[in-house]
Design a protein around this motif. Sequence first.
Motif, PDB file in Angstrom:
ATOM      1  N   GLU A   6      33.081  37.721 117.009  1.00  0.00           N
ATOM      2  CA  GLU A   6      31.947  38.522 116.535  1.00  0.00           C
ATOM      3  C   GLU A   6      32.338  39.986 116.406  1.00  0.00           C
ATOM      4  O   GLU A   6      31.988  40.659 115.437  1.00  0.00           O
ATOM      5  CB  GLU A   6      30.785  38.375 117.527  1.00  0.00           C
ATOM      6  N   ARG A  10      32.437  42.407 112.898  1.00  0.00           N
ATOM      7  CA  ARG A  10      31.717  43.656 112.737  1.00  0.00           C
ATOM      8  C   ARG A  10      32.653  44.805 112.371  1.00  0.00           C
ATOM      9  O   ARG A  10      32.285  45.702 111.633  1.00  0.00           O
ATOM     10  CB  ARG A  10      30.947  43.990 114.024  1.00  0.00           C
ATOM     11  N   ARG A  21      23.414  43.804 108.108  1.00  0.00           N
ATOM     12  CA  ARG A  21      23.384  43.129 109.410  1.00  0.00           C
ATOM     13  C   ARG A  21      22.278  43.703 110.297  1.00  0.00           C
ATOM     14  O   ARG A  21      21.540  42.971 110.963  1.00  0.00           O
ATOM     15  CB  ARG A  21      24.745  43.281 110.093  1.00  0.00           C
ATOM     16  N   LEU A  25      18.907  41.826 111.890  1.00  0.00           N
ATOM     17  CA  LEU A  25      18.591  41.830 113.319  1.00  0.00           C
ATOM     18  C   LEU A  25      17.194  42.393 113.582  1.00  0.00           C
ATOM     19  O   LEU A  25      16.458  41.882 114.426  1.00  0.00           O
ATOM     20  CB  LEU A  25      19.637  42.645 114.082  1.00  0.00           C
ATOM     21  N   TYR A  59      26.865  36.433 108.266  1.00  0.00           N
ATOM     22  CA  TYR A  59      26.728  37.305 109.429  1.00  0.00           C
ATOM     23  C   TYR A  59      26.466  36.516 110.704  1.00  0.00           C
ATOM     24  O   TYR A  59      26.963  36.876 111.781  1.00  0.00           O
ATOM     25  CB  TYR A  59      25.596  38.317 109.205  1.00  0.00           C
ATOM     26  N   PHE A  60      25.670  35.440 110.597  1.00  0.00           N
ATOM     27  CA  PHE A  60      25.279  34.673 111.781  1.00  0.00           C
ATOM     28  C   PHE A  60      25.320  33.175 111.457  1.00  0.00           C
ATOM     29  O   PHE A  60      24.321  32.600 111.003  1.00  0.00           O
ATOM     30  CB  PHE A  60      23.866  35.081 112.235  1.00  0.00           C
ATOM     31  N   SER A  65      24.349  32.543 117.742  1.00  0.00           N
ATOM     32  CA  SER A  65      25.022  33.811 117.425  1.00  0.00           C
ATOM     33  C   SER A  65      23.998  34.856 117.000  1.00  0.00           C
ATOM     34  O   SER A  65      24.146  36.042 117.314  1.00  0.00           O
ATOM     35  CB  SER A  65      26.071  33.609 116.341  1.00  0.00           C
ATOM     36  N   ALA A  69      23.059  38.321 119.150  1.00  0.00           N
ATOM     37  CA  ALA A  69      23.131  39.625 118.484  1.00  0.00           C
ATOM     38  C   ALA A  69      21.807  40.368 118.596  1.00  0.00           C
ATOM     39  O   ALA A  69      21.784  41.599 118.745  1.00  0.00           O
ATOM     40  CB  ALA A  69      23.511  39.440 117.019  1.00  0.00           C
ATOM     41  N   GLU A  72      21.627  41.913 122.042  1.00  0.00           N
ATOM     42  CA  GLU A  72      22.492  43.100 122.102  1.00  0.00           C
ATOM     43  C   GLU A  72      21.861  44.267 121.351  1.00  0.00           C
ATOM     44  O   GLU A  72      21.858  45.407 121.829  1.00  0.00           O
ATOM     45  CB  GLU A  72      23.857  42.771 121.508  1.00  0.00           C
ATOM     46  N   TRP A  73      21.318  43.994 120.169  1.00  0.00           N
ATOM     47  CA  TRP A  73      20.700  45.043 119.347  1.00  0.00           C
ATOM     48  C   TRP A  73      19.489  45.649 120.044  1.00  0.00           C
ATOM     49  O   TRP A  73      19.339  46.872 120.112  1.00  0.00           O
ATOM     50  CB  TRP A  73      20.300  44.443 118.005  1.00  0.00           C
TER      51      TRP A  73
END
Length: 277
Positions: A6, A10, A21, A25, A59-60, A65, A69, A72-73
């Motif tokens: 991942e 990025r 991306r 998210l 992206y995912f 996944s 993300a 995390e975001w």
Amino acid sequence: MEATTEARVRQKLTDKGQATRARILEHAAELIYTKGVHATNNEQLRRAAGISGSQLNHYFPTKESLVLAVIEWQAERVLTFHRSERFTHFESLDSLREWAGFYTAYERSYQEGCSLGSLASEIIKTDLDVRTELANAFEQWRDIFRDGLERMQRLGRISVEADPTRLAYLLLSAFQGGMLLAQVARDIAPLKDTLRAAIDYVQTFAMPPAAGALEDLTEAQRKQPGRPRKLDPNQFATARAALAAGQPVEQVAAAFGVSHATLYRHLAEHDDEQTSP
């Protein structure tokens, strides 16, 4: 998708790819919050973000996944805000009160709730293997408070008998629990009360200014021309602690280069801010 994979993906993204991306998210977090993880599907996300199925898969490639993300975001947004200079790294009781005041003064807090807490409550109901990432996000949030409390100890503002980790958990738990109760009641009062009680408990460990602290401040003030128009949070905390320890108000005011009337005005204004709806 493994974390290392991942990260490599990025790093290869262009500015436009990074923006796409981030847009995915943002919409994914909103959909998960409003509909839940299971009820959020690719079609809804494609329409909301204005992307194609191939873009989403690029992206995912898996739902896990995507959820990882999103965690995390969302965590990064919360942590960045709490690490900002706004709260002076939580080095004083006043910085904790300012943090509480930010959320209790925001009229829609009880409607929106905590973005990370709400996300966690949805995700932990699933069978996705993301609990470690959630726990890590909250631990980082706790550590921001813990580090601030440890600095307070080093600066002599709270007792060495205080346990920074336990107090940090108290502050975070008061915020999460108070926010949930405020959402249920559709009233900010539960959040305001729980945060005030938690910070009041932290204050029970407050120490009076170290010997000579006011004298040091007086010397520092002599080097600054004119009288200060406003005390900064650290000065205010020192003044409050000095008064609580029985220092004469004239002596405390003189240490900061202000009149005792000005000092009283600062105290009254601060108390009004804490009690205003």
